[in-house]
Design an enzyme around this catalytic site. Structure first.
Site, PDB file in Angstrom:
ATOM      1  CG  MET A   1      -5.706  -0.994  -5.511  1.00 42.56           C
ATOM      2  SD  MET A   1      -4.736   0.476  -5.110  1.00 42.56           S
ATOM      3  CE  MET A   1      -5.742   1.771  -5.779  1.00 42.56           C
TER       4      MET A   1
ATOM      5  CG  ASP B   1     -11.169 -10.610  -0.197  1.00 44.90           C
ATOM      6  OD1 ASP B   1     -11.140 -11.602  -0.962  1.00 44.90           O
ATOM      7  OD2 ASP B   1     -10.288  -9.738  -0.207  1.00 44.90           O
TER       8      ASP B   1
ATOM      9  CB  THR C   1      -6.924 -10.256  -9.042  1.00 42.38           C
ATOM     10  OG1 THR C   1      -7.132 -10.852  -7.777  1.00 42.38           O
ATOM     11  CG2 THR C   1      -5.529 -10.534  -9.518  1.00 42.38           C
TER      12      THR C   1
ATOM     13  CB  SER D   1      -4.852  -0.060 -12.714  1.00 42.52           C
ATOM     14  OG  SER D   1      -4.682  -1.410 -12.449  1.00 42.52           O
TER      15      SER D   1
ATOM     16  CG  HIS E   1      -7.508   3.855 -11.720  1.00 42.87           C
ATOM     17  ND1 HIS E   1      -6.469   4.321 -12.493  1.00 42.87           N
ATOM     18  CD2 HIS E   1      -6.978   2.898 -10.919  1.00 42.87           C
ATOM     19  CE1 HIS E   1      -5.369   3.678 -12.165  1.00 42.87           C
ATOM     20  NE2 HIS E   1      -5.640   2.811 -11.214  1.00 42.87           N
TER      21      HIS E   1
ATOM     22  CD  GLU F   1      -6.441   7.659 -14.580  1.00 44.03           C
ATOM     23  OE1 GLU F   1      -5.958   8.131 -15.618  1.00 44.03           O
ATOM     24  OE2 GLU F   1      -6.236   6.498 -14.218  1.00 44.03           O
TER      25      GLU F   1
ATOM     26  CG  ASN G   1      -1.740   2.746 -14.115  1.00 42.96           C
ATOM     27  OD1 ASN G   1      -0.895   3.257 -13.390  1.00 42.96           O
ATOM     28  ND2 ASN G   1      -2.777   2.085 -13.641  1.00 42.96           N
TER      29      ASN G   1
END
Ligand code: CAA
Length: 282
Positions: free
Chosen positions: A13, A32, A90, A118, A139, A151, A189
């Protein structure tokens, strides 16, 4: 006006979010935990940009300038002047809370923080930061460069200015913003994952084979991908995490994760990204 965005997480993502921001002319700080993760993410961005060039959606020059806008980093130093941070780590509440509590103190006071969660409560994530009023859900859908929807989720404390700024940014990305309330898994979702979970039950109970289930839904319901192929694409660990949020958050047995889904995740069969899920990718 949002001109510089920090993206936390260079995975599936995060690299997609960095990609669409950079194409829209926004400077991106892509963070990261390791250079290896960053390199992997940048490689995916380059491949996907190249694919868009190949299809005539972007010129070589646009691709080159998008790439120069993305600044990879493993520290927070470059985050000090971003206008927005999008957290795309994550799908794990504890990990997200640590990241958010840590990053918020390094930002300028007016910076907005958005989470790409999500399924997890935006209000609960906002509460660990120093600015719940400037915090919301943004999202994106996978694959980010292709999917039209974003979203937008308000936490209980989100102020209107924050919501409006992120909504305007979404439009600048050529995407369609849709508001959703802060309930487990929001809209997409809440509907999509029980369908995928049901597809896994259908396999578990022997109603159909992997191919039969996917073919049935592709050709019988006109879905672009069958539900098991889509589960592999999303990541079975992500699917399980979302089902667990639904099951716990809504306290209804209809959201019980299929034991076969649990078993696959326990085996490390996470779908495309691990080389094996319902299909073999090796
Ligand atoms: N980056 C850039 N472009 C990409 C891409 C990527 N990663 N993947 C595909 N594309 C482009 C292709 O270049 C192609 O472009 P053109 O229309 O210009 O030709 C277009 O997308 C279609 O791709 P393909 O022809 O290669 O393949 P396809 O027609 O099978 O489409 C797909 C691929 C778009 C992924 C399609 O299968 C699809 O829509 N699948 C369902 C995806 C979905 O449901 N996503 C939501 C998942 S749920 C979620 O994300 C929420 C969550 O929190 C879990």
């Amino acid at each position: 006006m949002i001109n510089k965005v920090g993206v936390i997480g260079a995975g599936q993502m995060g690299n997609g979010i960095a990609h669409v921001m950079a194409v829209a002319g926004i400077d991106v700080v892509l963070k990261d935990v390791s250079n290896e993760q960053l390199e992997k993410g940048l490689k995916v961005i380059e491949t996907n940009l190249q694919r868009q060039v190949g299809r005539g959606k972007l010129t070589e020059e646009e691709m080159a300038s998008a790439l120069t806008r993305i600044n990879p980093t493993i520290t927070d130093d470059l985050m000090s002047d971003v206008d927005l941070v999008v957290e795309a780590a994550t799908e794990n509440e504890e990990i997200k809370k640590v990241i958010l509590a840590d990053i918020c103190v390094k930002l300028k006071p007016e910076t907005i923080i958005a989470t790409n969660t999500s399924s997890i409560s935006v209000t609960r994530l906002a509460a660990v930061t120093d600015r719940p009023d400037q915090f919301m859900g943004m999202h994106f859908m996978n694959p980010v460069p292709v999917m039209q929807l974003v979203e937008l989720i308000r936490g209980i404390a989100t102020n209107e200015e924050t919501f409006e700024k992120v909504k305007q940014l979404t439009t600048r990305l050529n995407k369609t913003p849709t508001p959703a309330e802060d309930f487990p898994a929001f809209i997409v979702n809440r509907i999509l994952l029980p369908m995928i979970n049901e597809a896994v039950y259908t396999l578990y109970e022997g109603v159909g084979s992997v191919r039969a289930i996917d073919t049935a839904m592709r050709l019988g319901a006109n879905h672009p991908m069958g539900p098991l192929q889509l589960a592999d694409f999303i990541g079975l660990d992500v699917c399980l995490a979302i089902m667990q949020v639904l099951y716990e958050g809504l306290a209804d047995t209809k959201y019980r994760p299929c034991p076969l889904l649990v078993k696959y995740v326990e085996a490390g069969w996470l779908g495309q990204k691990s080389g094996r899920g319902f299909y073999d990718y090796t």
